[in-house]
Design a protein around this motif. Sequence first.
Motif, PDB file in Angstrom:
ATOM      1  N   THR A  45       0.869  -1.174   0.000  1.00 19.81           N
ATOM      2  CA  THR A  45       0.000   0.000   0.000  1.00 19.81           C
ATOM      3  C   THR A  45       0.910   1.230   0.000  1.00 19.81           C
ATOM      4  O   THR A  45       1.698   1.403   0.925  1.00 19.81           O
ATOM      5  CB  THR A  45      -0.899   0.040   1.242  1.00 19.81           C
ATOM      6  OG1 THR A  45      -1.671  -1.161   1.308  1.00 19.81           O
ATOM      7  CG2 THR A  45      -1.830   1.229   1.194  1.00 19.81           C
ATOM      8  N   PRO A  46       0.866   2.077  -1.058  1.00 18.85           N
ATOM      9  CA  PRO A  46      -0.008   1.983  -2.227  1.00 18.85           C
ATOM     10  C   PRO A  46       0.332   0.797  -3.120  1.00 18.85           C
ATOM     11  O   PRO A  46       1.397   0.188  -2.949  1.00 18.85           O
ATOM     12  CB  PRO A  46       0.243   3.309  -2.947  1.00 18.85           C
ATOM     13  CG  PRO A  46       1.660   3.646  -2.592  1.00 18.85           C
ATOM     14  CD  PRO A  46       1.813   3.224  -1.166  1.00 18.85           C
ATOM     15  N   ALA A  47      -0.544   0.512  -4.057  1.00 13.21           N
ATOM     16  CA  ALA A  47      -0.406  -0.680  -4.892  1.00 13.21           C
ATOM     17  C   ALA A  47       0.890  -0.693  -5.683  1.00 13.21           C
ATOM     18  O   ALA A  47       1.433  -1.764  -5.981  1.00 13.21           O
ATOM     19  CB  ALA A  47      -1.599  -0.790  -5.837  1.00 13.21           C
ATOM     20  N   ASN A  48       1.409   0.486  -6.030  1.00 12.69           N
ATOM     21  CA  ASN A  48       2.631   0.528  -6.836  1.00 12.69           C
ATOM     22  C   ASN A  48       3.878   0.786  -5.985  1.00 12.69           C
ATOM     23  O   ASN A  48       4.895   1.294  -6.466  1.00 12.69           O
ATOM     24  CB  ASN A  48       2.520   1.581  -7.930  1.00 12.69           C
ATOM     25  CG  ASN A  48       2.391   2.995  -7.373  1.00 12.69           C
ATOM     26  OD1 ASN A  48       2.099   3.175  -6.187  1.00 12.69           O
ATOM     27  ND2 ASN A  48       2.600   3.996  -8.219  1.00 12.69           N
ATOM     28  N   GLY A  49       3.819   0.394  -4.702  1.00 10.47           N
ATOM     29  CA  GLY A  49       4.975   0.523  -3.824  1.00 10.47           C
ATOM     30  C   GLY A  49       5.855  -0.710  -3.856  1.00 10.47           C
ATOM     31  O   GLY A  49       5.549  -1.707  -4.524  1.00 10.47           O
ATOM     32  N   ASP A  50       6.979  -0.653  -3.134  1.00 12.58           N
ATOM     33  CA  ASP A  50       7.862  -1.809  -3.014  1.00 12.58           C
ATOM     34  C   ASP A  50       7.088  -2.993  -2.437  1.00 12.58           C
ATOM     35  O   ASP A  50       6.248  -2.825  -1.549  1.00 12.58           O
ATOM     36  CB  ASP A  50       9.031  -1.495  -2.085  1.00 12.58           C
ATOM     37  CG  ASP A  50       9.978  -0.437  -2.645  1.00 12.58           C
ATOM     38  OD1 ASP A  50       9.891  -0.144  -3.854  1.00 12.58           O
ATOM     39  OD2 ASP A  50      10.800   0.080  -1.868  1.00 12.58           O
ATOM     40  N   VAL A  51       7.383  -4.191  -2.921  1.00 12.19           N
ATOM     41  CA  VAL A  51       6.706  -5.393  -2.440  1.00 12.19           C
ATOM     42  C   VAL A  51       7.592  -6.100  -1.408  1.00 12.19           C
ATOM     43  O   VAL A  51       8.701  -6.545  -1.731  1.00 12.19           O
ATOM     44  CB  VAL A  51       6.382  -6.361  -3.597  1.00 12.19           C
ATOM     45  CG1 VAL A  51       5.655  -7.591  -3.065  1.00 12.19           C
ATOM     46  CG2 VAL A  51       5.548  -5.664  -4.668  1.00 12.19           C
ATOM     47  N   ALA A  52       7.123  -6.167  -0.165  1.00 11.78           N
ATOM     48  CA  ALA A  52       7.899  -6.794   0.909  1.00 11.78           C
ATOM     49  C   ALA A  52       7.822  -8.319   0.809  1.00 11.78           C
ATOM     50  O   ALA A  52       6.808  -8.872   0.382  1.00 11.78           O
ATOM     51  CB  ALA A  52       7.374  -6.338   2.266  1.00 11.78           C
TER      52      ALA A  52
END
Length: 285
Positions: free
Chosen positions: A157-164
């Motif tokens: 969140t947001p959708a286009n943030g880094d993916v943990a």
Amino acid sequence: MNTKKYLVAGLMVSAFLFGCKKDRNTEIEVPVVPESNQFVTSLFDYVPAPGQFINMSFGTMEAAKGILKKEGLVSLGAWGGYIVLGFDHTVTNRKDLADIMIKGNAQSNFAEPGVVWVMKDDNKNGKPDDTWYEIAGSESGKTGYIRDYEVTYTKPTPANGDVAWKDNKGNSGVVGINASHTQSYYPDWISTSQYTLKGSLLPSTNVNMTNPGLIVSMPFTSGYADNQVTGDAIDISNAVDKDGKNVVLTGIDFIKIQTGIQANLKAVGEISTEISSVSDLSLVK
């Protein structure tokens, strides 16, 4: 009662059953015929990990279908992302020869090696629901190679943030977004807020980030997808079971390819295996 008639019928049934058993023992379920396609013809599953090309032109379900019966291009995202494909015939394990050719978009100084798994349709139902065997490549057993590895990705969140992500070894990190690709990296068609991928982790010893202006990921010697510029020849004879022991397969019907390295290369993005085609070498002209 005509005993001769029934005796002949019984012999015919016995001959038929014996013939079926003999065919079964050859373990070649679907023979090559003139109409057989050299390329994979069926897509059973496409579950990419998050990545900079996911939800774009070659990181979609359409892209996955685009490598059926021809050449195309599909990205598997970061570590663990995979695709499951099937041939329209059994690919025979040829003695002392490579059997499958996998092409990607590797460069001479930038490979994105993917682990290859193969399966035989033992239960003859036309589905990849039997046992997967890993193709033991040149890095199997070396430092940094881990079997039974797992990574859980969390929708940002947001959708286009880094993916943990977190793995089953106590490590964590992110699939980081970059300036070149700013869309959501988390697959749009995965509705859950988290998902876990499992497989084998390859060493990242081939990656050199000493010079930020020229990050390299050198190819491994053999046994992986998207590894060599000219494509990767896979020998079914190198298949191993869950204990790492060699198995004897006379042929295979299904193949799974999975991104093998977990690495965040900053501005360059994650290492993500890409596939342009998968073919039976015995049918390649």
